[in-house]
Design a protein around this motif. Structure first.
Motif, PDB file in Angstrom:
ATOM      1  N   GLN A 195      42.379  57.306  47.478  1.00  0.00           N
ATOM      2  CA  GLN A 195      41.301  56.373  47.822  1.00  0.00           C
ATOM      3  C   GLN A 195      40.259  56.314  46.685  1.00  0.00           C
ATOM      4  N   GLU A 196      39.943  57.461  46.135  1.00  0.00           N
ATOM      5  CA  GLU A 196      38.968  57.524  45.028  1.00  0.00           C
ATOM      6  C   GLU A 196      39.491  56.755  43.817  1.00  0.00           C
ATOM      7  N   GLN A 197      40.765  56.932  43.509  1.00  0.00           N
ATOM      8  CA  GLN A 197      41.378  56.215  42.376  1.00  0.00           C
ATOM      9  C   GLN A 197      41.351  54.708  42.632  1.00  0.00           C
ATOM     10  N   LEU A 198      41.685  54.316  43.865  1.00  0.00           N
ATOM     11  CA  LEU A 198      41.656  52.905  44.244  1.00  0.00           C
ATOM     12  C   LEU A 198      40.244  52.341  44.080  1.00  0.00           C
ATOM     13  N   ARG A 199      39.247  53.105  44.532  1.00  0.00           N
ATOM     14  CA  ARG A 199      37.852  52.672  44.420  1.00  0.00           C
ATOM     15  C   ARG A 199      37.467  52.483  42.955  1.00  0.00           C
ATOM     16  N   ARG A 200      37.846  53.449  42.103  1.00  0.00           N
ATOM     17  CA  ARG A 200      37.524  53.340  40.668  1.00  0.00           C
ATOM     18  C   ARG A 200      38.200  52.111  40.057  1.00  0.00           C
ATOM     19  N   GLU A 201      39.456  51.863  40.446  1.00  0.00           N
ATOM     20  CA  GLU A 201      40.164  50.688  39.919  1.00  0.00           C
ATOM     21  C   GLU A 201      39.492  49.401  40.374  1.00  0.00           C
ATOM     22  N   GLN A 202      39.078  49.344  41.643  1.00  0.00           N
ATOM     23  CA  GLN A 202      38.393  48.150  42.161  1.00  0.00           C
ATOM     24  C   GLN A 202      37.073  47.936  41.413  1.00  0.00           C
ATOM     25  N   GLU A 203      36.336  49.022  41.185  1.00  0.00           N
ATOM     26  CA  GLU A 203      35.067  48.908  40.451  1.00  0.00           C
ATOM     27  C   GLU A 203      35.315  48.402  39.035  1.00  0.00           C
ATOM     28  N   ALA A 204      36.359  48.907  38.391  1.00  0.00           N
ATOM     29  CA  ALA A 204      36.678  48.463  37.026  1.00  0.00           C
ATOM     30  C   ALA A 204      37.037  46.978  37.032  1.00  0.00           C
ATOM     31  N   LYS A 205      37.841  46.553  38.026  1.00  0.00           N
ATOM     32  CA  LYS A 205      38.199  45.132  38.127  1.00  0.00           C
ATOM     33  C   LYS A 205      36.954  44.290  38.335  1.00  0.00           C
ATOM     34  N   GLU A 206      36.051  44.758  39.196  1.00  0.00           N
ATOM     35  CA  GLU A 206      34.826  43.998  39.485  1.00  0.00           C
ATOM     36  C   GLU A 206      33.945  43.910  38.235  1.00  0.00           C
ATOM     37  N   ARG A 207      33.839  45.019  37.496  1.00  0.00           N
ATOM     38  CA  ARG A 207      33.058  44.987  36.239  1.00  0.00           C
ATOM     39  C   ARG A 207      33.665  43.976  35.273  1.00  0.00           C
ATOM     40  N   GLU A 208      34.992  43.985  35.148  1.00  0.00           N
ATOM     41  CA  GLU A 208      35.678  43.056  34.237  1.00  0.00           C
ATOM     42  C   GLU A 208      35.472  41.615  34.700  1.00  0.00           C
TER      43      GLU A 208
END
Length: 129
Positions: free
Chosen positions: A51-64
């Motif tokens: 879940q933490e990895q998924l959250r980090r990936e979502q945050e990275a996508k949102e930043r991009e």
């Protein structure tokens, strides 16, 4: 009697074996429960990490996504500013051309007036002769 003693001893041994077997079963049951609890804890930890990895990936996508959106907005702003600058330059050029035409027309009229005046003077001189 000897037989009764042997029988009593056999009963005591059987009872002790039964107790030992019960304790062994309880210990095995507890060991299995502890192992199951550890396994569940490991599974929960893996899920938490996932879940933490998924959250980090979502945050990275949102930043991009935000970065790309900002770049698009900036490009659109620059394009609009450039279009406005070009429009203002066209207006200024039209005004310059109109002013040049107006001055040329004024100069032509002055020349025409001077020519007419010179003609009148010439006619006046000829009339005096």
């Amino acid at each position: 009697t000897n037989h009764d003693a042997q029988q009593l001893e056999a009963m005591v041994r059987a009872e002790k074996q039964r107790k030992d077997a019960d304790e062994s079963q309880k210990a095995e049951k507890q060991r299995r429960e502890e192992e199951a609890a550890r396994e569940q804890e490991r599974a929960l930890e893996m899920e938490r990490k996932r879940q933490e990895q998924l959250r980090r990936e979502q945050e990275a996508k949102e930043r991009e996504r935000r970065k790309i959106q900002a770049e698009r907005e900036e490009a659109a702003k620059r394009k609009a500013e450039e279009a406005e600058r070009a429009r203002q330059e066209r207006i200024a050029e039209m005004k310059r051309q109109e002013e040049a035409k107006r001055r040329a027309e004024e100069a032509r009229k002055r020349e025409e007036q001077l020519r007419l005046e010179a003609e009148r003077k010439q006619q006046a001189l000829e009339a005096q002769k």
